[in-house]
Enzyme design. Structure first.
Site, PDB file in Angstrom:
ATOM      1  N   CYS A 196      20.780  -4.572  23.762  1.00  0.00           N
ATOM      2  CA  CYS A 196      19.781  -3.752  23.503  1.00  0.00           C
ATOM      3  C   CYS A 196      19.725  -2.414  24.202  1.00  0.00           C
ATOM      4  CB  CYS A 196      18.712  -4.563  24.426  1.00  0.00           C
ATOM      5  SG  CYS A 196      16.980  -3.634  24.570  1.00  0.00           S
ATOM      6  N   GLU A 225       8.411   4.531  16.625  1.00  0.00           N
ATOM      7  CA  GLU A 225       6.956   3.708  17.518  1.00  0.00           C
ATOM      8  C   GLU A 225       7.290   2.174  17.093  1.00  0.00           C
ATOM      9  OE1 GLU A 225       4.560   5.938  18.783  1.00  0.00           O
ATOM     10  OE2 GLU A 225       4.096   4.142  19.917  1.00  0.00           O
ATOM     11  N   CYS A 284      19.109   1.164  17.966  1.00  0.00           N
ATOM     12  CA  CYS A 284      18.413   0.080  18.464  1.00  0.00           C
ATOM     13  C   CYS A 284      19.045  -1.059  17.621  1.00  0.00           C
ATOM     14  CB  CYS A 284      16.850   0.072  18.129  1.00  0.00           C
ATOM     15  SG  CYS A 284      15.825  -1.175  18.350  1.00  0.00           S
ATOM     16  N   ASP A 318      18.871  -9.876  24.650  1.00  0.00           N
ATOM     17  CA  ASP A 318      17.983  -8.596  24.089  1.00  0.00           C
ATOM     18  C   ASP A 318      16.399  -8.702  24.371  1.00  0.00           C
ATOM     19  OD1 ASP A 318      17.344  -6.318  22.264  1.00  0.00           O
ATOM     20  OD2 ASP A 318      16.932  -7.558  20.726  1.00  0.00           O
ATOM     21  N   SER A 319      15.611  -7.863  23.946  1.00  0.00           N
ATOM     22  CA  SER A 319      14.228  -7.991  24.313  1.00  0.00           C
ATOM     23  C   SER A 319      13.558  -8.906  23.062  1.00  0.00           C
ATOM     24  CB  SER A 319      13.424  -6.541  24.068  1.00  0.00           C
ATOM     25  OG  SER A 319      13.853  -6.168  22.876  1.00  0.00           O
ATOM     26  N   HIS A 361      17.734  -3.763  16.599  1.00  0.00           N
ATOM     27  CA  HIS A 361      16.788  -4.184  15.799  1.00  0.00           C
ATOM     28  C   HIS A 361      16.882  -3.564  14.458  1.00  0.00           C
ATOM     29  CE1 HIS A 361      14.637  -5.920  18.771  1.00  0.00           C
ATOM     30  NE2 HIS A 361      13.888  -6.710  18.185  1.00  0.00           N
TER      31      HIS A 361
HETATM   32  N1  DGL Z   1      16.701  -4.151  20.282  1.00  0.00           N
HETATM   33  C1  DGL Z   1      16.160  -3.227  21.622  1.00  0.00           C
HETATM   34  C2  DGL Z   1      17.094  -1.799  21.384  1.00  0.00           C
HETATM   35  O1  DGL Z   1      18.369  -2.034  21.190  1.00  0.00           O
HETATM   36  C3  DGL Z   1      14.957  -2.612  21.688  1.00  0.00           C
HETATM   37  C4  DGL Z   1      13.733  -3.086  21.016  1.00  0.00           C
HETATM   38  C5  DGL Z   1      12.471  -3.017  21.848  1.00  0.00           C
HETATM   39  O2  DGL Z   1      11.531  -2.091  21.711  1.00  0.00           O
HETATM   40  O3  DGL Z   1      12.399  -4.028  22.510  1.00  0.00           O
HETATM   41  O4  DGL Z   1      16.834  -0.852  21.894  1.00  0.00           O
END
Ligand code: DGL
Length: 263
Positions: free
Chosen positions: A75, A146, A188, A11-12, A190
């Site tokens: 991600c 955002e 997302c 992931d990021s 996160h």
């Molecule tokens: N976890 C990432 C997702 O599922 C995004 C977070 C980021 O902007 O890096 O989209």
């Protein structure tokens, strides 16, 4: 005793942990490498070309170094862009994470669904195609947050995240007209990290759709019966910045393995 499979979860940042913990629940005997591309976080702020140019070679380097049996791109911001490129470039099986629009629309009773993702994910052609193919008569609202991914990271690092900041990000998901929004897709990885706050701050109750358990099942199907020796997961966490996690973060990472195994 079957061979221990190696699963690479990418992931990021730390959002992929919400997918990782579901996979660990299903496959506690596997060996895990979790890679956070924190040097390039957040992906939501990068252009499509930048993400493809960053992720495809980086994942190639990780495959060469860790020789995983399977790679999970945990991600949405990346998966909605790079899966075809990755499958063309590398032979290892991949599982991606894309907005769960189909199940959300199938279960919505009011036929009003919101998709909460990064600015990047909600702009993607891939996401628009999912809506065109699977809206099943639902009115789907795309909401590009955002800062929600950064707020989730801050919360995991033990920083105080204000209710107002979270409430402002989720507010556009809630539409109240002829029909009320009854389903919100967490698009997302996160965002499930903030689910308790989101539940408390939502103006009314909705179904929050987190695809992580379904992604874990897909991983299980692809791996087949290989499940290691059942002695418990072996996991390491790597950060592309090269920085070691702070003591607070290191403590925050532990339950992702423990809780998953206890369940
Ligand atoms: N976890 C990432 C997702 O599922 C995004 C977070 C980021 O902007 O890096 O989209």
């Amino acid at each position: 005793m079957s061979r221990v499979p190696t699963i690479l979860v990418f992931d990021s940042g730390l959002g992929g942990l919400t997918v990782f913990r579901e996979i660990v629940k299903l496959r506690p005997g596997a060996r895990y490498t979790y890679v956070a591309d924190d040097a390039y976080f957040p992906y939501g702020q990068h252009t499509e070309d930048e993400i493809v140019a960053r992720v495809v070679p980086l994942v190639g380097d990780l495959i060469a170094e860790h020789t995983p049996d399977l790679v999970v791109i945990a991600c949405n911001t990346a998966s909605t862009l790079v899966m075809t490129h990755l499958r063309e470039a590398y032979t290892v099986p991949f599982v991606g994470t894309v907005p769960a629009i189909k199940p959300a629309c199938a279960s919505s009773r009011t036929k009003r669904v919101s998709v909460l993702g990064t600015k990047g994910t909600v702009k993607r052609e891939y996401t628009k195609k999912l809506i065109a193919d699977f809206a099943q008569g639902c009115d789907v609202t795309l909401v590009g947050a955002e800062n929600l991914a950064s707020l989730a990271e801050a919360a995991l690092r033990g920083e105080r995240v204000s209710d107002d900041a979270i409430a402002a990000e989720i507010a556009p998901c809630f539409l109240n007209g002829d029909a009320r929004t009854d389903t919100v897709v967490l698009a997302c990885t996160h965002y499930p990290l903030l689910i308790d706050q989101m539940l408390a701050l939502a103006p009314w109750g909705v179904d929050w759709i987190d695809p992580a358990p379904a992604i874990a099942r897909r991983v299980g199907d692809l791996l087949g019966p290989a499940n290691g020796n059942g002695a418990g997961p072996e996991a390491r966490f790597l950060f592309t910045s090269g920085q070691a996690p702070s003591p607070v973060l290191a403590r925050a990472l532990e339950p992702f393995i423990r809780a998953s195994v206890a369940n």
